[in-house]
Structures are given as structure tokens and as C-alpha cells.
Motif scaffolding. Structure first.
Motif, PDB file in Angstrom:
ATOM      1  N   ALA A   1     -19.890 -70.279  30.951  1.00 30.34           N
ATOM      2  CA  ALA A   1     -18.551 -70.482  29.772  1.00 30.34           C
ATOM      3  C   ALA A   1     -18.108 -68.934  29.524  1.00 30.34           C
ATOM      4  N   GLU A   2     -17.319 -68.579  29.092  1.00 30.91           N
ATOM      5  CA  GLU A   2     -16.495 -67.352  28.812  1.00 30.91           C
ATOM      6  C   GLU A   2     -15.794 -67.840  27.579  1.00 30.91           C
ATOM      7  N   ALA A   3     -15.849 -67.603  26.164  1.00 29.70           N
ATOM      8  CA  ALA A   3     -15.852 -67.927  24.996  1.00 29.70           C
ATOM      9  C   ALA A   3     -15.059 -66.599  23.949  1.00 29.70           C
ATOM     10  N   THR A   4     -14.843 -67.289  23.186  1.00 28.36           N
ATOM     11  CA  THR A   4     -14.531 -65.804  22.348  1.00 28.36           C
ATOM     12  C   THR A   4     -13.962 -66.348  21.034  1.00 28.36           C
ATOM     13  N   VAL A   5     -14.834 -65.978  19.640  1.00 24.37           N
ATOM     14  CA  VAL A   5     -15.450 -66.163  18.555  1.00 24.37           C
ATOM     15  C   VAL A   5     -15.098 -65.721  18.029  1.00 24.37           C
ATOM     16  N   ARG A   6     -14.450 -66.031  16.423  1.00 23.17           N
ATOM     17  CA  ARG A   6     -13.829 -64.504  15.541  1.00 23.17           C
ATOM     18  C   ARG A   6     -15.190 -64.612  14.915  1.00 23.17           C
ATOM     19  N   VAL A   7     -15.389 -63.564  14.264  1.00 24.75           N
ATOM     20  CA  VAL A   7     -16.709 -62.836  13.378  1.00 24.75           C
ATOM     21  C   VAL A   7     -16.027 -62.304  12.856  1.00 24.75           C
ATOM     22  N   LYS A   8     -16.276 -62.616  11.523  1.00 24.83           N
ATOM     23  CA  LYS A   8     -15.662 -60.970  10.359  1.00 24.83           C
ATOM     24  C   LYS A   8     -14.773 -60.668  10.649  1.00 24.83           C
ATOM     25  N   GLU A   9     -13.000 -61.474  11.166  1.00 22.88           N
ATOM     26  CA  GLU A   9     -11.998 -60.988  11.394  1.00 22.88           C
ATOM     27  C   GLU A   9     -12.070 -60.262  12.900  1.00 22.88           C
ATOM     28  N   THR A  10     -13.337 -60.281  13.601  1.00 17.08           N
ATOM     29  CA  THR A  10     -13.078 -59.408  14.661  1.00 17.08           C
ATOM     30  C   THR A  10     -13.800 -60.909  16.197  1.00 17.08           C
ATOM     31  N   ASP A  11     -12.760 -60.853  16.890  1.00  9.49           N
ATOM     32  CA  ASP A  11     -13.055 -61.089  17.846  1.00  9.49           C
ATOM     33  C   ASP A  11     -14.475 -60.525  19.199  1.00  9.49           C
TER      34      ASP A  11
ATOM     35  N   MET B   1       3.459 -76.172  10.689  1.00 12.56           N
ATOM     36  CA  MET B   1       2.194 -75.970  10.413  1.00 12.56           C
ATOM     37  C   MET B   1       1.430 -75.011  10.214  1.00 12.56           C
ATOM     38  N   ASN B   2       0.153 -74.671   9.851  1.00 14.27           N
ATOM     39  CA  ASN B   2      -0.963 -73.763   9.875  1.00 14.27           C
ATOM     40  C   ASN B   2      -2.128 -73.059  10.897  1.00 14.27           C
ATOM     41  N   LYS B   3      -0.995 -72.293  11.748  1.00 18.44           N
ATOM     42  CA  LYS B   3      -2.004 -71.911  12.628  1.00 18.44           C
ATOM     43  C   LYS B   3      -3.322 -71.150  11.798  1.00 18.44           C
ATOM     44  N   LYS B   4      -3.447 -70.841  11.811  1.00 20.40           N
ATOM     45  CA  LYS B   4      -4.838 -70.488  10.895  1.00 20.40           C
ATOM     46  C   LYS B   4      -6.183 -71.289  11.017  1.00 20.40           C
ATOM     47  N   LEU B   5      -5.390 -72.850  10.020  1.00 13.80           N
ATOM     48  CA  LEU B   5      -6.390 -73.785  10.910  1.00 13.80           C
ATOM     49  C   LEU B   5      -6.206 -74.049  12.181  1.00 13.80           C
ATOM     50  N   ALA B   6      -5.555 -74.499  12.563  1.00 16.75           N
ATOM     51  CA  ALA B   6      -4.877 -75.344  13.613  1.00 16.75           C
ATOM     52  C   ALA B   6      -6.018 -73.947  15.132  1.00 16.75           C
ATOM     53  N   LEU B   7      -6.044 -72.922  14.646  1.00 16.67           N
ATOM     54  CA  LEU B   7      -7.789 -72.417  15.600  1.00 16.67           C
ATOM     55  C   LEU B   7      -8.487 -72.669  15.358  1.00 16.67           C
ATOM     56  N   TYR B   8      -9.010 -73.155  15.246  1.00 19.23           N
ATOM     57  CA  TYR B   8      -9.989 -73.316  13.886  1.00 19.23           C
ATOM     58  C   TYR B   8     -11.078 -73.587  14.761  1.00 19.23           C
ATOM     59  N   HIS B   9     -11.580 -73.897  16.218  1.00 15.23           N
ATOM     60  CA  HIS B   9     -12.433 -74.082  16.935  1.00 15.23           C
ATOM     61  C   HIS B   9     -12.590 -73.267  17.796  1.00 15.23           C
ATOM     62  N   PRO B  10     -13.940 -72.345  18.685  1.00 18.16           N
ATOM     63  CA  PRO B  10     -13.570 -71.146  19.964  1.00 18.16           C
ATOM     64  C   PRO B  10     -12.551 -71.778  21.332  1.00 18.16           C
ATOM     65  N   LYS B  11     -12.382 -70.754  21.377  1.00 19.13           N
ATOM     66  CA  LYS B  11     -11.713 -70.167  22.711  1.00 19.13           C
ATOM     67  C   LYS B  11     -12.498 -71.396  23.789  1.00 19.13           C
ATOM     68  N   VAL B  12     -13.161 -72.068  24.586  1.00 15.09           N
ATOM     69  CA  VAL B  12     -14.372 -71.308  25.671  1.00 15.09           C
ATOM     70  C   VAL B  12     -13.656 -71.948  26.914  1.00 15.09           C
ATOM     71  N   ARG B  13     -13.770 -71.261  27.555  1.00 13.24           N
ATOM     72  CA  ARG B  13     -13.762 -71.595  29.008  1.00 13.24           C
ATOM     73  C   ARG B  13     -14.636 -71.773  30.053  1.00 13.24           C
ATOM     74  N   VAL B  14     -14.737 -73.691  30.141  1.00  6.68           N
ATOM     75  CA  VAL B  14     -16.296 -73.657  31.117  1.00  6.68           C
ATOM     76  C   VAL B  14     -15.827 -73.229  32.739  1.00  6.68           C
ATOM     77  N   THR B  15     -16.943 -72.571  32.751  1.00  6.25           N
ATOM     78  CA  THR B  15     -17.041 -72.274  34.332  1.00  6.25           C
ATOM     79  C   THR B  15     -18.804 -73.107  35.255  1.00  6.25           C
ATOM     80  N   ASP B  16     -19.553 -73.717  34.102  1.00  5.09           N
ATOM     81  CA  ASP B  16     -20.510 -73.730  34.682  1.00  5.09           C
ATOM     82  C   ASP B  16     -20.480 -75.111  35.789  1.00  5.09           C
ATOM     83  N   SER B  17     -21.746 -75.054  37.144  1.00  8.71           N
ATOM     84  CA  SER B  17     -21.172 -75.770  38.314  1.00  8.71           C
ATOM     85  C   SER B  17     -21.241 -77.538  37.468  1.00  8.71           C
TER      86      SER B  17
END
Length: 648
Positions: free
Chosen positions: A445-455, A1-17
Motif C-alpha cells: 500500500a501507499e500511505a500518507t501520514v502526517r507527523v509533526k505537521e509534515t507529510d 464541520m471540523n476539517k482537521k478532525l475529519a482527516l484524523y486517519h492516514p490516507k491509504v491506497r491498498v495495492t496488495d494482491s
């Protein structure tokens, strides 16, 4: 499987009330409750038989098929919801339960890759003979979406491999080649599912098969007529005959020629979602223009204030004409608003316009979550804007608008659909494109996004939608230049924006509804957005006759409703002066804690008992209360309305 494509969406952990509570309800109440329903263990509720059908198809049990032709999809959507819950937080017990049922699904799959318990058990030998009505590809699509979500959440590919085999088989059956069928499903879903599969596999076959199904729709000679002749059918089903013929399934024209939303609302928005994705992936300007035109038609002429769509019961369909939006007889299926969220997200990928986010937000806070009670154990299929319980129980044309939520439905598409939406809400928060990060939704929420190959870690804190202060801490791995695009909602006049306590001139950086903050970001930078949450009056277009002379209330993205529980019976006797000012206050003791509105109004009191009178009824001053529309019908049953008469 194409793992690069598989991670296309940001990882978000919602803590919102607000949303965390709903995600937890899905995990602790809805998913176990629906599991019991799928196993026919809910007393006094319509049986599902979905698990039993699979066991029979797998040859592990004897019996007859039970349920609709698409009964399998209830389980598929359950698996998808479980995947998003597991992506949010590991749960070994729940994952083991899902693994077990996935193994059952695979055992029920045919040696050629085909999977559908209806045709395996009830009508073997009749595959692909009635695409118009039998939902074969629709059912396949939901299993594909479940497989993709489960793979992304757990890394397990058992179901994904099974669905890839199924898609290989589907690709061998459908296409423009001489030996293939030229058809497509009556209920769209396979189209957008194949695009999700393409995201993780990178296999052009999956992209092109979706493109085929979209392009083939509405072409001549019409495939539904061809297969009808092959079946030697003299007449269509009642829906096919009565609801716009081809238009019921949006097959009345090739998709690029469609400029008005017609037919079954859920089918339509699922198709429009795929069209938007394909327009971007294929750089197809014709598809792009068609989706933009259809979006304008739906949101400007056929959408309720709550972002409900589908105004007529017959055919669960769009309006008969523009602005035909009755409040009490509407259908506004929960699944339709969910589909509108899907479509809005994909339109934002196609074209960065904040207005798409405004509609997505309106649907999320109103027309979708109204479909479930606060405990996650009762559900609305239909979400009206007015309810009179006695009429709902006695008038046939309003019997679909239930005055109370139901435990389950024989056609239970909405509950699992809503569960998968809520569990995946974090996926709608950010969109990353090149060196732009778009903040579409506001929640803690706490999210990890990837911009210019940087988290880059984004920590957002807010008490939205009850409060308008949104603070986002930015933590890049290293100093980095990129643009943070913050959506400024269309309703938010007077919004303020700050970076590290320095106020920005929003007007100078506002582009298509986004404030573009272009800078070198350093660890600990803080972006603050302050949105005014003053209660606002809303008026309908003059052509929307049902709301002539009426007013509704909205605070931020939340639409409000007046209930009998707060205002007594006979809500149509109420009116509000144009000068009355609505006041907002948080009430922790009702409806799990909401901001309620109070406004001075009037109640008409009849002069006598006569049905018709020569003098206008007297009016008394009353204090009226409105609660968020999504939370109505969580107390004692009673009347409800969104639009109230405004005094001249």
C-alpha cells in the motif's frame, strides 16, 4: 464541520494482491449484488424491501413495511461500504447511485429529524417505547456511520447534515435532565457512531451523548423495566426472558463493574469499542480498566482460534462458562468477528500493545472473511470450526451451521457489514500518535501520514500473508525525526528487522510488541521486516475439553482447515503424529491461489461393520492437505474441521 478532525486517519491506497483482490470483489461484485438485494431483484433470495420501505416512508409509494425492525441498517451499511470504495478510487456512476439513494433517505426523514422507516410506516406514535427490542438507536447509529464515511470520502455533507439533525433530536429526548428519557438501546451501536460523528464535527454534544448512553447502561432503577411497565407488558420477548435477562444486552451491571463478557456477542463488542474510545477521550480510568479486563476475558477464555466469538446459538451469545467453545455447535457470527476488529483497533488507540494487533490480524485473516465466498456472492452468517453436512441438514442443534454459504438472508446484517470492513481495510494499517507512526497491519500500500505537521509517504511492498518479507520505503517531505513503531506479531519467533540493509537488534528496541525505530528519516530510507512463516502447531488450553488431544495448524496469521475435497469423507477418522512436519507450498490453481499445507497422517479403518469392536481400528498412512480456513467451502460442499486428533 471540523476539517482537521475529519482527516484524523492516514490516507491509504491498498495495492496488495491479497486485500486488493478482495476490495475489487467488494466493488465489482458485492456492492452491485447487495444493491440488487436491497431492491428485491435477486431471484430465489430472501427479499430485503429496504428501498421500498424508504419510498413508502417518504410518501412516494403505497404499501406495507416489510422486514426486521432494523431493516434500514442494511442500506446504511451499503452506503458506508460505497464510501470506502469511493475513498479508494473515484467512480462517478457509483457515487451518483449513492447520492440518489441518500436523497431518498433524506426525503424519508421527518421534519423533526427522526429517521426510521419501521416507526414511520408500521408503528407511528410508538417511538422510543421499546428500546430494549426495537433497535431504534442502533439503526440511527448505522446511518450516522454511513454519513461520516461518505462525508470523509466525497466531501458531500447532505447525509451528514441530516444525521446531525437526527442527533439533535435524539439529544432532546435522552439525558439525565428531568424532562428526558433515561434510556439506552438494547443493541449497542449509537455509542460508537456518535464518537465517529464527533471526529468530524468536534461538537462536544456528540461526545457527551455517547458518554451518557455508556454511563446510563445498567443503572438502577433499570430502564428496561420502566419502559416495560409503561407498555403494560406482562412478559418479555423470548430472548429477553431466556438469555440472561439484562445480560443479553450487557445491561446487567453498570459498565465499569462488568468483568466478564456475557450476552449477545455483537452487541457486546460494539459497546466495548465505544468504551475504549471514551476511556481515551474522557481520560476515564474506570472505563479503561473495565475494557482491559473484558478484553482479557474474551481473548483468553471465550475466543476461538479463528477469532470467532459467541459460542452458543441461543442468543448469539458468549460462552455459558469459560472455555466452553464447541467447534460444531458454535455461532461465531461474522458480525461478531468484525466487531472484534473494531474493538481491537480502539484498544490499540487506548493502549499501545502489539497483542491487540495480533487479535485484530487473526480476525481479519480468518473469522471475518470466511463469511463471504471468493466471488462475493454467497455468505455465511455462522462460521463453525467443524461441519458435517448431513448433520447440519438433519440435527436441529446444528441447523444454524450451514454446509454452504447462502445467497442472502432475511436478517442480512453480516454481508454489508463485511463489505464495509473489507473496503476500509487500509484504515487499519497505520496509527499516528504524536511523533509515533504505528504499523499495525502488513500489506502492499501507499500511505500518507502526517507527523509533526509534515507529510510522510510510506510505500509498503509485500506478498503477505503468503510470504514474510515486508519492505517499507519512507519518503518524508523533509528530513524529520520520529519513531516508526513496527508490530512484531506474537507468533513471529526469530523475526528480523533492517533499516537500509543494516540489521537491528529487535530485543533492544522491542516495547509492548512494537519495535521502536527512532531516527531522523530521509527520503528513500527502507525498513525491512522478515517474519518466519513456518507452519506452527497450536494446542488448546487443557480446560477446553472439545479440543483435548487435538492439534490445529497456523502459518503466520492464517489458520488452516481440512476439507473433504482434499482428504475424503469421515474427517474424524484422521490423526496426525506429533513428529509429523507440515510443509507449505503455494498452489496457484486452487482457491484463487493460496499457500496450502501438507502433512503425513493416519486414517482409521474399521476392522468390521460392528458399531462397537474389541480391537482398535487399523490405521493406514495418508497424506493430508489443509487450506486456509477463510477459503473453505469454495469448492464442492463437504466436511470440514480445524482441530485434528493427535496420535499419542
Amino acid at each position: 464541520m471540523n476539517k482537521k478532525l475529519a482527516l484524523y486517519h492516514p490516507k491509504v491506497r491498498v495495492t496488495d494482491s491479497f486485500w486488493r483482490e478482495k476490495i475489487d470483489v467488494v466493488k465489482t461484485n458485492v456492492i452491485p449484488y447487495q444493491w440488487e438485494a436491497l431492491n428485491d431483484r435477486l431471484p430465489d433470495a430472501a427479499p430485503s424491501h429496504a428501498i421500498e420501505n424508504l419510498k413508502i416512508a417518504a410518501g412516494e409509494k403505497e404499501g406495507e413495511y416489510h422486514g426486521f425492525v432494523f431493516q434500514d441498517t442494511d442500506l446504511a451499511k451499503w452506503i458506508e461500504a460505497v464510501a470506502y470504495v469511493l475513498e479508494d478510487q473515484a467512480d462517478e456512476t457509483l457515487e451518483a447511485q449513492a447520492d440518489e439513494v441518500i436523497d431518498l433517505v433524506v426525503r424519508a426523514q421527518g421534519s423533526d429529524g427522526y429517521l426510521n422507516t419501521y416507526f414511520t410506516v408500521k408503528e407511528p406514535g410508538k417511538r422510543w417505547t421499546n428500546l430494549r427490542d426495537q433497535h431504534e438507536l442502533y439503526t440511527a447509529g448505522h446511518f450516522i456511520e454511513a454519513a461520516v464515511a461518505y462525508y470523509q470520502a466525497t466531501g458531500k455533507d447532505v447525509l451528514l447534515k441530516a444525521m446531525c439533525r437526527f442527533v439533535d433530536y435524539i439529544d432532546s429526548v435522552f439525558g439525565l435532565e428531568e424532562d428526558k428519557r433515561k434510556g439506552y438501546d438494547g443493541h449497542q451501536e449509537i455509542e460508537l457512531a456518535l464518537l465517529r460523528l464527533y471526529e468530524v464535527t468536534g461538537d462536544e454534544k456528540h461526545l457527551n451523548l455517547s458518554y451518557y448512553f455508556i454511563n446510563q447502561r445498567g443503572q438502577q432503577p433499570h430502564y428496561f423495566d420502566i419502559e416495560k411497565e409503561e407498555r403494560e407488558e406482562n412478559s418479555g420477548t423470548h430472548m429477553w426472558k431466556d438469555v440472561g435477562r439484562y445480560g443479553y444486552s450487557q445491561a446487567h451491571k453498570p459498565v465499569r463493574e462488568q468483568d466478564e463478557a456475557v450476552g449477545h456477542a455483537v452487541r457486546a463488542v460494539y459497546m466495548y469499542s465505544a468504551m475504549a474510545d471514551l476511556a481515551k477521550l474522557k481520560s476515564d480510568e474506570g472505563l479503561a480498566e473495565a475494557t482491559k479486563t473484558l478484553w482479557k476475558n474474551v481473548t483468553n477464555k471465550q475466543m476461538y482460534l479463528t477469532a470467532g466469538i459467541g459460542s452458543q446459538t441461543h442468543g448469539e451469545a458468549f460462552s455459558t462458562i469459560a472455555y466452553d467453545l464447541p467447534n460444531d455447535e458454535c455461532y461465531t457470527e461474522t458480525c461478531a468477528s468484525i466487531g472484534l476488529v473494531f474493538w481491537a483497533q480502539r484498544m490499540m488507540k487506548l493502549e499501545k500493545q502489539g497483542a491487540y494487533g495480533d487479535v485484530m490480524e487473526r480476525a481479519l485473516y480468518n473469522g471475518t472473511i470466511s463469511g463471504m465466498d471468493l466471488n462475493g456472492k454467497r455468505f455465511f452468517y455462522v462460521n463453525p470450526l467443524e461441519v458435517w453436512p448431513e448433520q447440519s441438514n438433519r440435527r436441529e442443534n446444528r441447523s444454524h451451521a450451514k454446509p454452504v454459504r447462502q445467497k442472502w438472508y432475511s436478517c442480512a446484517c453480516c454481508p454489508p457489514n463485511l463489505a464495509r470492513l473489507i473496503a476500509s481495510i487500509g484504515r487499519y494499517m497505520y496509527e499516528v500518535e504524536e511523533d509515533y507512526v504505528y504499523n499495525q497491519l502488513f500489506m502492499s500500500a501507499e500511505a500518507t501520514v502526517r507527523v509533526k505537521e509534515t507529510d510522510v509517504i510510506l510505500k509498503q511492498k509485500t506478498n503477505y500473508p503468503w510470504e514474510g518479507h515486508i519492505a517499507t520505503e519512507v519518503h518524508p517531505e523533509q528530513e524529520l525525526s520520529w519513531t516508526f513503531a513496527v508490530r512484531i506479531p506474537g507468533w513471529a519467533e526469530g523475526a528480523e528487522l533492517y533499516v537500509n540493509a543494516q540489521r537491528l537488534d529487535i530485543a533492544s528496541i522491542l516495547h509492548n510488541g512494537y519495535a521502536l525505530i527512532d531516527r531522523v528519516w530521509r527520503k528513500g530510507d527502507v525498513v525491512e521486516l522478515k517474519l518466519p512463516l513456518t507452519p506452527q502447531r497450536v494446542y488448546a488450553h487443557p480446560s477446553l475439553r472439545e479440543n483435548a488431544g487435538k492439534v490445529a495448524f497456523q502459518r503466520g496469521p492464517v489458520v488452516y482447515a481440512f476439507e473433504e475435497a482434499d482428504n475424503g469423507k469421515n474427517l474424524p477418522a484422521l490423526s496426525i503424529s506429533p513428529s509429523s512436519v507440515a510443509e507449505a507450498a503455494f498452489e496457484p490453481d486452487i482457491l484463487d491461489g493460496v499457500v496450502a499445507l501438507t502433512v503425513e497422517g493416519h486414517r482409521a479403518v474399521p476392522n468390521d461393520e460392528g458399531l462397537y469392536q474389541k480391537t482398535k481400528a487399523e490405521e493406514t498412512l495418508v497424506q493430508l492437505k489443509a487450506v486456509p480456513y477463510y477459503a473453505w467451502c469454495n469448492r464442492e460442499p463437504g466436511e470440514m474441521l480445524v482441530w485434528v486428533r493427535e496420535k499419542a
